[in-house]
Scaffold this motif. Structure first.
Motif, PDB file in Angstrom:
ATOM      1  N   ALA A 174       1.026   8.723  -4.799  1.00 55.17           N
ATOM      2  CA  ALA A 174       0.239   9.707  -4.057  1.00 55.17           C
ATOM      3  C   ALA A 174      -1.257   9.506  -4.297  1.00 55.17           C
ATOM      4  CB  ALA A 174       0.659  11.117  -4.458  1.00 55.17           C
ATOM      5  N   LEU A 175      -1.622   9.199  -5.542  1.00 53.96           N
ATOM      6  CA  LEU A 175      -3.032   8.964  -5.858  1.00 53.96           C
ATOM      7  C   LEU A 175      -3.546   7.724  -5.131  1.00 53.96           C
ATOM      8  CD1 LEU A 175      -5.551   9.706  -7.510  1.00 53.96           C
ATOM      9  CD2 LEU A 175      -4.608   8.334  -9.395  1.00 53.96           C
ATOM     10  N   ARG A 176      -2.775   6.647  -5.155  1.00 52.06           N
ATOM     11  CA  ARG A 176      -3.150   5.415  -4.447  1.00 52.06           C
ATOM     12  C   ARG A 176      -3.350   5.657  -2.966  1.00 52.06           C
ATOM     13  NH1 ARG A 176       0.841   2.718  -7.563  1.00 52.06           N
ATOM     14  NH2 ARG A 176       2.343   2.998  -5.897  1.00 52.06           N
ATOM     15  N   ARG A 177      -2.372   6.282  -2.355  1.00 54.42           N
ATOM     16  CA  ARG A 177      -2.405   6.452  -0.906  1.00 54.42           C
ATOM     17  C   ARG A 177      -3.539   7.384  -0.481  1.00 54.42           C
ATOM     18  NH1 ARG A 177       2.638   4.993   1.621  1.00 54.42           N
ATOM     19  NH2 ARG A 177       2.466   6.686   3.137  1.00 54.42           N
ATOM     20  N   GLY A 178      -3.783   8.430  -1.263  1.00 57.50           N
ATOM     21  CA  GLY A 178      -4.869   9.342  -0.938  1.00 57.50           C
ATOM     22  C   GLY A 178      -6.224   8.662  -0.985  1.00 57.50           C
ATOM     23  N   LEU A 179      -6.458   7.893  -2.057  1.00 57.34           N
ATOM     24  CA  LEU A 179      -7.733   7.165  -2.158  1.00 57.34           C
ATOM     25  C   LEU A 179      -7.833   6.092  -1.089  1.00 57.34           C
ATOM     26  CD1 LEU A 179     -10.175   7.310  -4.177  1.00 57.34           C
ATOM     27  CD2 LEU A 179      -8.209   8.706  -4.795  1.00 57.34           C
ATOM     28  N   ALA A 180      -6.711   5.447  -0.781  1.00 53.82           N
ATOM     29  CA  ALA A 180      -6.732   4.393   0.237  1.00 53.82           C
ATOM     30  C   ALA A 180      -7.118   4.964   1.603  1.00 53.82           C
ATOM     31  CB  ALA A 180      -5.379   3.707   0.321  1.00 53.82           C
ATOM     32  N   LEU A 192     -13.677   6.632  10.538  1.00 56.97           N
ATOM     33  CA  LEU A 192     -12.692   7.557  11.089  1.00 56.97           C
ATOM     34  C   LEU A 192     -12.509   8.736  10.141  1.00 56.97           C
ATOM     35  CD1 LEU A 192      -9.913   4.973  12.059  1.00 56.97           C
ATOM     36  CD2 LEU A 192     -11.464   6.124  13.660  1.00 56.97           C
ATOM     37  N   GLU A 193     -11.786   9.746  10.595  1.00 59.78           N
ATOM     38  CA  GLU A 193     -11.355  10.816   9.718  1.00 59.78           C
ATOM     39  C   GLU A 193     -10.126  10.333   8.936  1.00 59.78           C
ATOM     40  OE1 GLU A 193     -12.790  13.751   9.138  1.00 59.78           O
ATOM     41  OE2 GLU A 193     -14.402  13.104  10.477  1.00 59.78           O
ATOM     42  N   PRO A 194      -9.959  10.789   7.686  1.00 59.57           N
ATOM     43  CA  PRO A 194      -8.796  10.342   6.906  1.00 59.57           C
ATOM     44  C   PRO A 194      -7.461  10.578   7.604  1.00 59.57           C
ATOM     45  CG  PRO A 194     -10.381  11.412   5.472  1.00 59.57           C
ATOM     46  CD  PRO A 194     -10.885  11.608   6.872  1.00 59.57           C
ATOM     47  N   ASP A 195      -7.360  11.650   8.404  1.00 62.02           N
ATOM     48  CA  ASP A 195      -6.094  11.925   9.092  1.00 62.02           C
ATOM     49  C   ASP A 195      -5.752  10.863  10.134  1.00 62.02           C
ATOM     50  OD1 ASP A 195      -5.751  14.193   7.609  1.00 62.02           O
ATOM     51  OD2 ASP A 195      -6.398  15.588   9.179  1.00 62.02           O
ATOM     52  N   ALA A 196      -6.739  10.074  10.533  1.00 64.87           N
ATOM     53  CA  ALA A 196      -6.496   9.023  11.519  1.00 64.87           C
ATOM     54  C   ALA A 196      -5.988   7.736  10.880  1.00 64.87           C
ATOM     55  CB  ALA A 196      -7.766   8.735  12.312  1.00 64.87           C
ATOM     56  N   VAL A 197      -5.917   7.709   9.558  1.00 61.79           N
ATOM     57  CA  VAL A 197      -5.462   6.525   8.827  1.00 61.79           C
ATOM     58  C   VAL A 197      -4.036   6.754   8.347  1.00 61.79           C
ATOM     59  CG1 VAL A 197      -5.852   5.049   6.822  1.00 61.79           C
ATOM     60  CG2 VAL A 197      -7.810   5.986   8.092  1.00 61.79           C
ATOM     61  N   ARG A 198      -3.185   5.761   8.571  1.00 67.70           N
ATOM     62  CA  ARG A 198      -1.804   5.850   8.093  1.00 67.70           C
ATOM     63  C   ARG A 198      -1.419   4.543   7.413  1.00 67.70           C
ATOM     64  NH1 ARG A 198       0.526   6.390  12.496  1.00 67.70           N
ATOM     65  NH2 ARG A 198       1.983   4.633  12.647  1.00 67.70           N
ATOM     66  N   ILE A 199      -0.849   4.668   6.220  1.00 67.18           N
ATOM     67  CA  ILE A 199      -0.408   3.502   5.458  1.00 67.18           C
ATOM     68  C   ILE A 199       1.109   3.545   5.343  1.00 67.18           C
ATOM     69  CG2 ILE A 199      -0.513   2.317   3.229  1.00 67.18           C
ATOM     70  CD1 ILE A 199      -3.299   3.620   2.888  1.00 67.18           C
ATOM     71  N   GLY A 214       8.089  -3.802   0.313  1.00 72.73           N
ATOM     72  CA  GLY A 214       7.247  -2.902  -0.466  1.00 72.73           C
ATOM     73  C   GLY A 214       5.754  -3.097  -0.297  1.00 72.73           C
ATOM     74  N   ARG A 215       5.332  -4.181   0.363  1.00 70.68           N
ATOM     75  CA  ARG A 215       3.906  -4.437   0.516  1.00 70.68           C
ATOM     76  C   ARG A 215       3.295  -3.409   1.479  1.00 70.68           C
ATOM     77  NH1 ARG A 215       1.814 -10.434   1.496  1.00 70.68           N
ATOM     78  NH2 ARG A 215       3.539 -10.442   2.987  1.00 70.68           N
ATOM     79  N   PRO A 216       2.152  -2.792   1.119  1.00 73.39           N
ATOM     80  CA  PRO A 216       1.536  -1.813   2.018  1.00 73.39           C
ATOM     81  C   PRO A 216       0.923  -2.484   3.232  1.00 73.39           C
ATOM     82  CG  PRO A 216       0.112  -2.199   0.132  1.00 73.39           C
ATOM     83  CD  PRO A 216       1.390  -2.950  -0.134  1.00 73.39           C
ATOM     84  N   LEU A 217       0.871  -1.733   4.316  1.00 70.71           N
ATOM     85  CA  LEU A 217       0.226  -2.230   5.536  1.00 70.71           C
ATOM     86  C   LEU A 217      -0.497  -1.079   6.213  1.00 70.71           C
ATOM     87  CD1 LEU A 217       2.079  -1.241   8.195  1.00 70.71           C
ATOM     88  CD2 LEU A 217       3.603  -2.983   7.296  1.00 70.71           C
ATOM     89  N   ILE A 218      -1.507  -1.432   6.995  1.00 64.61           N
ATOM     90  CA  ILE A 218      -2.288  -0.438   7.729  1.00 64.61           C
ATOM     91  C   ILE A 218      -1.577  -0.191   9.059  1.00 64.61           C
ATOM     92  CG2 ILE A 218      -4.529   0.119   8.733  1.00 64.61           C
ATOM     93  CD1 ILE A 218      -5.746  -1.915   6.739  1.00 64.61           C
ATOM     94  N   ALA A 219      -0.903   0.966   9.154  1.00 65.45           N
ATOM     95  CA  ALA A 219      -0.178   1.293  10.385  1.00 65.45           C
ATOM     96  C   ALA A 219      -1.105   1.928  11.412  1.00 65.45           C
ATOM     97  CB  ALA A 219       0.981   2.230  10.069  1.00 65.45           C
ATOM     98  N   ALA A 220      -2.136   2.612  10.953  1.00 69.88           N
ATOM     99  CA  ALA A 220      -3.144   3.200  11.849  1.00 69.88           C
ATOM    100  C   ALA A 220      -4.471   3.225  11.101  1.00 69.88           C
ATOM    101  CB  ALA A 220      -2.752   4.616  12.265  1.00 69.88           C
ATOM    102  N   PRO A 221      -5.552   2.778  11.753  1.00 67.67           N
ATOM    103  CA  PRO A 221      -5.610   2.332  13.148  1.00 67.67           C
ATOM    104  C   PRO A 221      -4.884   1.001  13.345  1.00 67.67           C
ATOM    105  CG  PRO A 221      -7.682   1.875  12.060  1.00 67.67           C
ATOM    106  CD  PRO A 221      -6.867   2.675  11.095  1.00 67.67           C
ATOM    107  N   PHE A 222      -4.204   0.867  14.456  1.00 70.38           N
ATOM    108  CA  PHE A 222      -3.400  -0.317  14.738  1.00 70.38           C
ATOM    109  C   PHE A 222      -4.285  -1.453  15.227  1.00 70.38           C
ATOM    110  CE2 PHE A 222      -0.835  -2.909  17.663  1.00 70.38           C
ATOM    111  CZ  PHE A 222       0.168  -3.302  16.798  1.00 70.38           C
ATOM    112  N   GLY A 223      -3.928  -2.675  14.807  1.00 63.71           N
ATOM    113  CA  GLY A 223      -4.587  -3.850  15.347  1.00 63.71           C
ATOM    114  C   GLY A 223      -5.849  -4.278  14.636  1.00 63.71           C
ATOM    115  N   SER A 224      -6.082  -3.780  13.417  1.00 59.50           N
ATOM    116  CA  SER A 224      -7.290  -4.191  12.693  1.00 59.50           C
ATOM    117  C   SER A 224      -7.209  -5.641  12.230  1.00 59.50           C
ATOM    118  CB  SER A 224      -7.517  -3.287  11.481  1.00 59.50           C
ATOM    119  OG  SER A 224      -6.543  -3.533  10.479  1.00 59.50           O
ATOM    120  N   GLY A 225      -5.976  -6.141  12.033  1.00 65.85           N
ATOM    121  CA  GLY A 225      -5.806  -7.499  11.537  1.00 65.85           C
ATOM    122  C   GLY A 225      -6.070  -7.628  10.047  1.00 65.85           C
TER     123      GLY A 225
END
Length: 203
Positions: A34-40, A50-57, A63-74
């Motif tokens: 939770a601490l990791r994801r919140g800071l991320a 963006l606003e933090p609510d627009a970011v989704r991990i 198990g590897r994390p990925l940026i689900a939103a915003p989509f398409g950042s590469g």
């Protein structure tokens, strides 16, 4: 390669690593996640304006994390937490970051290391071994995160060679001829003690 210390700092270029000291002392894996994801979310929101609510991990099946939103950042990310310190790496390719706490009272678990790493560690004076082990282990964990395997890959199956306090290379028999070099950093994490951080990006 940039090292940043505030989650609100934007990186002018990538790759970059944010090492953010917090007052939290997460006691469980759930609390650390939770601490990791919140800071991320805070870091990525500042980076993408963006606003933090627009970011989704989210996470890949391994198990590897990925940026689900915003989509398409590469962009690819890697996360780590230890003793209240959160690390986030952001890069245009497979990336790994880790951070380990230096425990001067501990005996390094030599059996978990590659034979050449064991020799290198035992060649050091005993007081220097805890720091060197933290450097080795953070580098090893960063590497397997960049591979996407985590420690499903045996830690003694590849060799990390330290280059002072701020560099390392990896020799991996499963990737013959591949260049794998990373950077490290030793930091004082407030009341949490001395920490060893490591970053690597794979071609």
């Amino acid at each position: 390669m940039l090292w940043l210390s505030s989650p609100n700092q934007r990186a002018a270029a990538l790759p970059a690593v944010w090492l953010v000291a917090t007052d939290h002392r997460p006691a469980t894996l759930t609390e650390r996640s939770a601490l990791r994801r919140g800071l991320a979310r805070t870091v990525l929101a500042a980076q993408f304006n963006l606003e933090p609510d627009a970011v989704r991990i989210e996470h890949e099946p391994g198990g590897r994390p990925l940026i689900a939103a915003p989509f398409g950042s590469g962009l690819q990310i890697s996360l780590a937490t230890r003793a209240g310190l959160v690390a986030l790496a952001l890069a245009h390719g497979p990336v790994g970051v880790d951070v380990e706490q230096v425990d001067p009272a501990s005996q390094p678990p030599l059996a978990a290391l590659h034979p050449a790493e064991q020799v290198a560690l035992l060649a050091l004076p005993p007081p220097a071994r805890p720091l060197a082990f933290a450097q080795l282990w953070s580098a090893k964990e960063a590497y397997v995160k960049a591979l996407g395997t985590g420690f499903r890959r045996a830690p003694d199956s590849f060799e990390v060679k330290l280059a002072g306090l701020d560099g390392f290379s990896v020799q991996d028999p499963e990737r013959p001829g591949a260049q794998a070099e990373g950077v490290g950093r030793i930091i004082k994490n407030g009341g949490h003690g001395t920490m060893a951080a490591a970053f690597i990006q794979l071609a």
